[in-house]
Design an enzyme around this catalytic site. Sequence first.
Site, mmCIF file in Angstrom:
data_model
loop_
_atom_site.group_PDB
_atom_site.id
_atom_site.type_symbol
_atom_site.label_atom_id
_atom_site.label_comp_id
_atom_site.label_asym_id
_atom_site.label_seq_id
_atom_site.Cartn_x
_atom_site.Cartn_y
_atom_site.Cartn_z
ATOM 1 C CE1 TYR A 1 -4.301 -1.591 0.374
ATOM 2 C CE2 TYR A 1 -2.955 -2.999 1.596
ATOM 3 C CZ TYR A 1 -3.835 -2.865 1.387
ATOM 4 O OH TYR A 1 -5.219 -3.772 0.890
ATOM 5 N N PRO B 1 -11.909 1.070 -0.327
ATOM 6 C CG PRO B 1 -12.146 -1.285 0.769
ATOM 7 C CD PRO B 1 -11.434 0.069 0.928
ATOM 8 C CG HIS C 1 -7.825 -2.211 1.789
ATOM 9 N ND1 HIS C 1 -7.495 -3.384 2.856
ATOM 10 C CD2 HIS C 1 -8.300 -2.960 0.955
ATOM 11 C CE1 HIS C 1 -8.152 -4.488 2.384
ATOM 12 N NE2 HIS C 1 -8.837 -4.253 1.016
ATOM 13 C CB SER D 1 -12.260 -10.055 -2.160
ATOM 14 O OG SER D 1 -12.744 -8.578 -2.084
#
Length: 563
Positions: free
Chosen positions: A2, A15, A260, A497
Amino acid sequence: MYMDVPLPLPINSNPGMVFPPRKFTTVHDVARFAARIIDGILEHKELLDSGNLPQERAASREKNQPLCMAQYYRLLGSCRRPGLERDSQFLPDVRNRDESHHIIICCRNQMYCVVVQANQIGKLSEDEIFSQLLYILSDAPCLPSAPPMIGLLTAEPRRIWAKDRQVLLQDEQNCRNIELIEKSLINLCLDETLPLAFNARGFVGAASSTHFAGHRDETNMAHEMIHGGGSECNTANRWFDKTMQIIICNDGTWGLCYEHSTSEGIAVVSLLEKILNKIDEIPSLEENGITQQHLPPPERLEWIVRPEISKRIQEAKRDVDRRIEDLDFYVYRYQTYGKNFIKSCRVSPDVYIQLALQLAYYKLYGHLVSTYESASTRRFLLGRVDCIRSASIEALEWAKAMCQGEGANVALESDKEDEEDSRKVSFSIYNREQLTELFRTAATRQTEIMVQNILGNGIDIPLLGLREASREIDGELHELFTDESYKIANCFLLSTSQVACTTNSFMGYGPVTPRGYGCSYNPHPEEIIFCVSAFYSADNTSASRYAKSLQESLDIMRDLLAK
């Protein structure tokens, strides 16, 4: 994974999650529900501080193994910080349990600091929090001038935002504001409702198959949570670096946008569903308009806006709106069957859906692509995820057989001498039993890959470690990581996912590559919720077209496997 990525957080990384809508009739309803959410967060913080958070254990595949709980301790009071070369994380000191705690409330692009726990006053009650929220809801709309849209800067590419942040930090008042935001337990965003017609490409009519009575469709709700709807709506009413941003709209739509890097979805979903279930057990209160006024009003954050920051905000408006307009997003509920039917076929629902995703892609394009599915590695200390690569040879052979004679797949020809007639004639060389056997083989292989990953035998995390070690030790990448095959294998044109929820909720995100798809799914007993994303700027992708292909794939899989 990230910290080195320079892309903007909304759409590309954060998300968004939609929870079942509430019924609000007055502003008191909004404030009361928000107060109960905050009260639940404070109770959870006490549980974390006491060290009594229950230990979770694996429910399958070497059952009862303890699972690492570190992610749960990183949700509250944490934040991502932009950097000129790479980002970093601000994480709370879990040993310091005596410090005061506050929450940042965003309302109409204004930010307010609400101290919810301090040594002098203890923890605020639900009614006291309710009173503070009512003050904010009445104060923010009545201010004489529009606030600077500082929150928009957090939606910019990371290196650009890092430079803007440095300019902001040149003023002591801004330093204090940013410190308050970064150290707050959570951000709570009180949003205006997106226009009913807001959808994928700006304001272009409805797309989702499911509407709630008196509410917008689900695709519209998802846009609200992922990015806020643009500079004219709620995108400035955010701080996208913040780990948890709970979003409550005045029409009862509510959900979450989360950064995230600190945690996977399981920790966030588990926390909020626990709070929601507790709220639903509390009887409704009849508000009598009398609120507790003994507390000082919450502090509204004032910003020093230099000319260069003012210019950057205008540029950020254009950039953010352009990226939002490019997001092709579709919430699709497949309601023909759910995991009850899948289990009756003696197949794992996750394995079954992953094969459906492969078949749907093959039906559209005639080939498979590198596919990412997250696999939890919490059986290991500080474990996050490895990558289940679902595009196996076995899945390809099954998909080709299922699509014989279709689209890009080459039709099988007869042995007729007339070449023209032979092009018109095709026949199936696979009967139902053979197709079923190919499916079982693909499902077995998918299961093997899944088990390898969750038990620590995946390939992507070790390769990631080797890649970073070679960069650190040699100052350059080993030739393995510059090879074309490695680049292709790690360009995930299908990123997926499973986000399993106990409530009627769903989580979505954008694609991880410009030409790709994102697809999360939540299997319920009698339906499956998909959140499909793509970009309009990629001329060969379409979220709605992929959703339609998913429907067709799930239908023919039912016909194949139904007894």
